[in-house]
Design an enzyme around this catalytic site. Structure first.
Site, PDB file in Angstrom:
ATOM      1  N   PHE A  73       0.862  -1.199   0.000  1.00 14.71           N
ATOM      2  CA  PHE A  73       0.000   0.000   0.000  1.00 14.71           C
ATOM      3  C   PHE A  73       0.896   1.246   0.000  1.00 14.71           C
ATOM      4  O   PHE A  73       0.736   2.153   0.796  1.00 14.71           O
ATOM      5  CB  PHE A  73      -0.939   0.007   1.222  1.00 14.71           C
ATOM      6  CG  PHE A  73      -1.756  -1.245   1.372  1.00 14.71           C
ATOM      7  CD1 PHE A  73      -2.978  -1.383   0.727  1.00 14.71           C
ATOM      8  CD2 PHE A  73      -1.290  -2.318   2.145  1.00 14.71           C
ATOM      9  CE1 PHE A  73      -3.736  -2.548   0.857  1.00 14.71           C
ATOM     10  CE2 PHE A  73      -2.039  -3.484   2.274  1.00 14.71           C
ATOM     11  CZ  PHE A  73      -3.262  -3.596   1.639  1.00 14.71           C
TER      12      PHE A  73
ATOM     13  N   ASP B 182       0.446  -0.768   5.394  1.00 10.61           N
ATOM     14  CA  ASP B 182      -0.239   0.500   5.682  1.00 10.61           C
ATOM     15  C   ASP B 182      -1.454   0.671   4.771  1.00 10.61           C
ATOM     16  O   ASP B 182      -1.463   1.506   3.861  1.00 10.61           O
ATOM     17  CB  ASP B 182       0.742   1.673   5.489  1.00 10.61           C
ATOM     18  CG  ASP B 182       0.097   3.009   5.837  1.00 10.61           C
ATOM     19  OD1 ASP B 182      -0.826   3.021   6.678  1.00 10.61           O
ATOM     20  OD2 ASP B 182       0.510   4.040   5.265  1.00 10.61           O
TER      21      ASP B 182
ATOM     22  N   CYS C 279      -5.559   3.186   9.967  1.00 11.52           N
ATOM     23  CA  CYS C 279      -5.952   4.590  10.082  1.00 11.52           C
ATOM     24  C   CYS C 279      -7.465   4.711  10.211  1.00 11.52           C
ATOM     25  O   CYS C 279      -8.026   5.783  10.011  1.00 11.52           O
ATOM     26  CB  CYS C 279      -5.419   5.401   8.910  1.00 11.52           C
ATOM     27  SG  CYS C 279      -5.974   4.810   7.311  1.00 11.52           S
TER      28      CYS C 279
HETATM   29  N1  SAH Z   1       1.785   4.185   3.032  1.00 11.87           N
HETATM   30  C1  SAH Z   1       1.381   5.264   2.186  1.00 11.87           C
HETATM   31  C2  SAH Z   1      -0.090   5.599   2.282  1.00 11.87           C
HETATM   32  C3  SAH Z   1      -1.025   4.460   1.976  1.00 11.87           C
HETATM   33  S1  SAH Z   1      -2.621   4.955   1.489  1.00 11.87           S
HETATM   34  C4  SAH Z   1       2.260   6.483   2.456  1.00 11.87           C
HETATM   35  O1  SAH Z   1       3.082   6.427   3.368  1.00 11.87           O
HETATM   36  O2  SAH Z   1       2.132   7.478   1.753  1.00 11.87           O
HETATM   37  C5  SAH Z   1      -3.312   3.473   0.942  1.00 11.87           C
HETATM   38  C6  SAH Z   1      -2.909   3.043  -0.460  1.00 11.87           C
HETATM   39  O3  SAH Z   1      -3.410   1.728  -0.653  1.00 11.87           O
HETATM   40  C7  SAH Z   1      -3.439   3.850  -1.617  1.00 11.87           C
HETATM   41  O4  SAH Z   1      -2.373   4.299  -2.394  1.00 11.87           O
HETATM   42  C8  SAH Z   1      -4.329   2.877  -2.418  1.00 11.87           C
HETATM   43  O5  SAH Z   1      -4.186   3.059  -3.829  1.00 11.87           O
HETATM   44  C9  SAH Z   1      -3.767   1.552  -2.020  1.00 11.87           C
HETATM   45  N2  SAH Z   1      -4.660   0.389  -2.044  1.00 11.87           N
HETATM   46  C10 SAH Z   1      -5.914   0.287  -1.579  1.00 11.87           C
HETATM   47  N3  SAH Z   1      -6.342  -0.994  -1.650  1.00 11.87           N
HETATM   48  C11 SAH Z   1      -5.308  -1.719  -2.163  1.00 11.87           C
HETATM   49  C12 SAH Z   1      -5.127  -3.109  -2.456  1.00 11.87           C
HETATM   50  N4  SAH Z   1      -6.073  -4.002  -2.195  1.00 11.87           N
HETATM   51  N5  SAH Z   1      -3.930  -3.483  -2.946  1.00 11.87           N
HETATM   52  C13 SAH Z   1      -2.970  -2.585  -3.202  1.00 11.87           C
HETATM   53  N6  SAH Z   1      -3.087  -1.276  -2.930  1.00 11.87           N
HETATM   54  C14 SAH Z   1      -4.242  -0.849  -2.428  1.00 11.87           C
END
Ligand code: SAH
Length: 393
Positions: free
Chosen positions: A228, A297, A337
């Protein structure tokens, strides 16, 4: 003389008020104000004392969000809001090192006694998100206050604010001269590109700044998996910290493109691989003895209280996958979060995941949000980011 419509509480219901919790639930109200959705109202005790001011929200269970608990002799005017914003800035000036970090949260809703208002600074740009009706009337005041603090560009994130902006022209995004995007900012000395227009939230997840620094500090010589990853915040820190190899995974192609750019502008592309993939699928097929550090995350799985049960299952599955894939002696940094999953529940979920996988797991640290995301002590719900740094045998 009263200038705002009055909301009168039931007898004895001012007790919560004494505790300065900013939400008034409908059950506590005896007389609703003659006011429109979003109007500022005066909150009165049943015996006629004025207790505070808040935004009225007749269609919500939380009928009023209070922004002022010391109403005596106070006028809610332009200067009032400007002073509030200046005070929020003073907090950041005290706790942040602006030489190393020029992106930070300036207004954190209830945490800065500004319910429904988020403002994130990216260099000399300010990105505003409005989350409750009524705050849109403050747009001119907010803009003036930000400009007087030295910001040059103010951008209104209308996508997230659209529900409360129905009267406002959708085209209004830049409240000042627009600027080219993405902007380059720095966080703990690391370079980052941020696009507030196309990006998620205000463009970047500023709330992970300290946790990224912690992860970077452990990364020397390690293989790191950043799930993520969004635009690669954790990845760049891990690489800056000397990681041997970093893999970044996100389901969004746009996020991965910017993640690659962020790695590139910091000069680390040779040790980095990115993948557009579902993180659950990626983890299922990942090797068992490669990653020394795994970062989990995900986005908020529980967007509201009704979704907590599903969210619990999601977090548990994700953490089980992490525990199955981390090398013996490796570190897992796991986060939630979701405001509706508190830190006690989160720890229970992670405990369940560890027990089901059957590995020894030690909590090395409890992780949270940084100082520019303050928690109003009377509103513990504001502590939404929780994480655990885990050592897995
Ligand atoms: N760790 C990041 C913030 C994460 S926000 C930082 O430090 O900036 C959550 C992210 O998860 C988003 O970019 C979204 O596109 C992604 N996401 C949501 N569901 C997902 C999934 N099932 N697999 C992969 N990515 C996913």
């Amino acid at each position: 003389m009263s200038v705002f419509p009055q909301l009168i509480l039931k007898p004895k219901k001012e007790r919560a008020f004494v505790h300065r919790h900013p939400w008034i639930f409908s059950g506590a109200v005896e007389v609703l104000p003659k006011a429109e959705n979003g109007d500022i109202v005066e909150v009165h005790s049943n015996d006629g004392r004025i207790l505070g001011f808040g935004f009225f929200s007749p269609y919500s269970q939380i009928v009023c969000r209070v922004f002022e608990f010391d109403p005596e002799g106070r006028t809610i005017d332009t200067d009032y809001w400007k002073t509030k914003i200046q005070r929020a800035m003073a907090v950041r000036q005290q706790v942040l090192d602006f030489k190393e970090t020029d992106c930070y949260r300036l207004l954190h809703a209830e945490g800065d006694f500004c319910p429904g208002i988020i403002a994130d600074a990216y260099g000399d740009s300010l990105v505003v998100q409005l989350l409750i009706k009524g705050t849109e009337k403050l747009i001119p005041v907010l803009k003036d206050a930000f400009l007087s603090l030295g910001f040059k560009h103010v951008y209104l994130k209308t996508k997230q604010s659209s529900q409360i902006l129905e009267q406002v022209n959708e085209e209004i995004t830049w409240l000042t001269e627009p600027r080219e995007l993405p902007v380059e900012v720095k966080e703990n000395g690391v370079k980052l590109l941020v696009d507030f227009e196309k990006g998620q939230k205000t463009g970047f997840f500023l709330d992970q700044r300290e946790n990224r620094r912690i992860a970077g500090g452990f990364s020397e010589g390690k293989n790191v998996l950043n799930t993520f990853c969004y635009t690669g915040g954790f990845s760049v820190y891990a690489l800056a910290g000397g990681a041997k190899e970093v893999h970044s995974v996100d389901s969004s192609q746009a996020a991965i493109t910017m993640c690659d750019e962020n790695v590139e502008i910091n000069g680390f592309s040779d040790r980095h691989q990115s993948y557009v993939a579902d993180c659950f699928d990626f983890l299922k097929q990942a090797p068992r003895d490669f990653y020394d550090i795994i970062i989990l995350d995900p986005p908020a799985f529980a967007k509201n209280a009704r979704k907590v049960e599903n969210a619990t299952r999601g977090y548990k599955e994700l953490n089980m996958l992490g525990f199955k894939r981390i090398k013996p002696g490796g570190l897992v940094l796991t986060f939630s979060c979701s405001q509706n999953v508190d830190k006690v529940l989160f720890q229970k979920i992670v405990f369940g995941a560890a027990a089901d996988v059957g590995r020894n797991v030690r909590i090395l640290a409890h992780l949270s949000q940084p100082m520019d995301h303050p928690v109003n002590i009377y509103h513990p719900e504001g502590e939404y980011l929780k994480g655990l740094l885990l050592y897995v045998e």
